[in-house]
Design an enzyme around this catalytic site. Structure first.
Site, short mmCIF file in Angstrom:
data_model
loop_
_atom_site.label_atom_id
_atom_site.label_comp_id
_atom_site.label_asym_id
_atom_site.label_seq_id
_atom_site.Cartn_x
_atom_site.Cartn_y
_atom_site.Cartn_z
N HIS A 174 0.83 -1.21 0.00
CA HIS A 174 0.00 0.00 0.00
C HIS A 174 0.87 1.26 0.00
CE1 HIS A 174 -3.30 -2.72 0.96
NE2 HIS A 174 -2.54 -3.22 1.92
N SER A 300 19.09 12.48 -20.73
CA SER A 300 18.07 13.54 -20.77
C SER A 300 18.59 14.64 -21.68
CB SER A 300 17.80 14.08 -19.37
OG SER A 300 17.05 15.28 -19.44
#
Length: 462
Positions: A174, A300
């Protein structure tokens, strides 16, 4: 019209990604479909020649020459078939029908000493040829191209599981810190899941079926011409001889439940890998995994320090596209209006595209797995900074010792609070427990609380 380059391709499968999809061209290109149709027609002609009921007789040399029509089928042959269909070729006007074009191609290539043009495509409908041709292509495409790539991914996962079987890592359930695991055990889970899907896919890909039962699946034309021949038995022997299972009850269309099962099995394997792509992306995001740099590669366009998880992202995108297509194909081709409609014809031409997206996804995932390197320092730091995760172990040991309020004691200490191992030690000092149990509790650490994960990673599925 000038010849188009890959830069002019309307699909990235034949443009940007052509180098990745090339292994599939032997099975899913239009030329491959033409070749498979020629194979079905030729083998059917030979099978008719083996029937005592027909006057057709084909010698061994003639059979060899006929089979050479598909065994040596090349780009020039494909061009002839396409001309027969679209513009006409030789004495034949344009057929505007792809299967009829194949029939004329075979007529034009018959051995000089064999006069049997009337027996080519005898009593058949186009679907008799197409259903077999597609299955002769889809089966090997999956078995010879896709499955080996899936096995390579599984083997890479197994290697990671073995190598890092004892590397402790904070788990998250979770999205919250949870009982530790090992990186190797998590990779073993994926290797096991993928192995099960590989077995399922192999099973359905080797169980494809075919028919040659005529326009409504009743052998009407066959039995009208030769009523004394057991045509269902002939059909079964012929289809079996092609390496397919015989489908005895059909309309004009061979029900495509078998192909749908293949597409569903591929989706099952892809779903495992999509789950893996997402997890690897998150591990990289959390810096649990680093990536080996590739010399000259730009991570990038604006941030030189970055090494983006592009391979997992590319794999995710292609497998998602593949699953969308496979879901559509599996649902669409299993339906046909009454005994036949042709809407599935154009849809089936996209089978190759869905398989190509699978192949690209597998390739990119392999590349990504080759680059990842566990960041042991970050993993160890996270474990050390999350001591509350031993709370499960503490309350379980105390339950064993008869403490009915064990869970509540640990909850009061840890929930919503920042705790340290010293806080746990203070709790242990206050407990009415045997000294041996106190020492057992005091020995607990986040990094050591991994159960039998190491053995699970090395032993694999049972």
């Amino acid at each position: 019209m000038t010849k188009r380059s890959t830069h002019d391709a309307v699909s990235p499968l034949d443009g940007r990604y052509a180098r990745y999809t090339e292994p599939l061209t032997e099975f899913v290109s239009e030329r491959a479909l033409m070749r498979a149709r020629v194979e079905v027609e030729v083998e059917y002609l030979i099978a008719l020649g083996n029937l005592d009921a027909t006057p057709l007789s084909i010698t061994k040399d003639q059979r060899d020459e006929l089979r050479d029509l598909y065994q040596s089928f090349d780009e020039e042959d494909a061009s002839i078939v396409k001309q027969l269909e679209t513009t006409g070729y030789g004495e034949y006007p344009a057929t505007n029908h792809d299967v009829k074009a194949v029939e004329y191609f075979i007529r034009d290539g018959l051995p000089e000493d064999l006069s049997c043009a009337q027996w080519i495509h005898f009593a058949l409908t186009s679907e008799d040829v197409n259903n077999l041709a597609y299955r002769l292509l889809v089966g090997p495409a999956v078995l010879d191209i896709l499955l080996p790539e899936l096995r390579t991914v599984r083997d890479a996962l197994t290697e990671l599981a073995q190598e890092f079987s004892d590397l402790p890592m904070l788990a998250q359930t979770h999205g919250q810190p949870a009982t530790p695991t090992t990186f190797g055990k998590e990779m073993a889970v994926y290797a096991s899941r993928l192995g099960q899907q590989i077995g399922r896919l192999e099973n359905v890909a080797t169980s494809l079926s075919g028919k040659v039962a005529g326009a409504s699946g009743t052998y009407a034309a066959h039995s009208t011409a030769y009523p004394d021949v057991d045509w269902p038995t002939f059909s079964e022997k012929f289809v079996d001889g092609l390496g397919l299972d015989h489908e005895p009850l059909t309309t004009q269309v061979n029900p495509c439940d078998d192909l749908a099962a293949v597409f569903d099995a591929l989706r099952g394997a892809n779903n495992v890998l999509l789950d893996l792509d997402l997890d690897m992306w998150l591990y990289i995001s959390d810096r649990y995994l680093g990536q080996k740099t590739v010399e000259g590669e730009t991570g990038s366009s604006t941030m030189p320090h970055k090494v983006n998880p592009i391979d997992f992202e590319n794999s995710e995108g292609n497998l998602s596209k593949a699953n969308s297509d496979l879901h559509f194909l599996g649902g669409y081709i299993t339906n046909s209006r009454l005994q036949r409609d042709l809407s599935d014809s154009t849809v089936k031409r996209n089978i190759g595209a869905s398989l190509a997206h699978c192949l690209i996804g597998y390739d990119k995932l392999q590349t990504g797995l080759e680059k990842v390197v566990p960041n042991t320092q970050v993993m160890a730091k996270d474990l050390a900074e999350t001591p509350e995760i031993i709370g499960e172990a503490v309350q379980t040991i105390l339950r064993r010792e008869g403490h009915t309020d064990a869970y509540e004691q640990v909850k009061d200490l840890t929930r919503g609070e920042e705790v340290s191992l010293s806080d746990f030690q203070d709790l242990f000092d206050t407990l009415d427990i045997p000294e041996a149990v106190r020492e057992e509790l005091q020995a607990l650490t986040p990094a050591g609380y991994i159960g039998v994960a190491e053995h699970m990673a090395t032993d694999g599925p049972k």
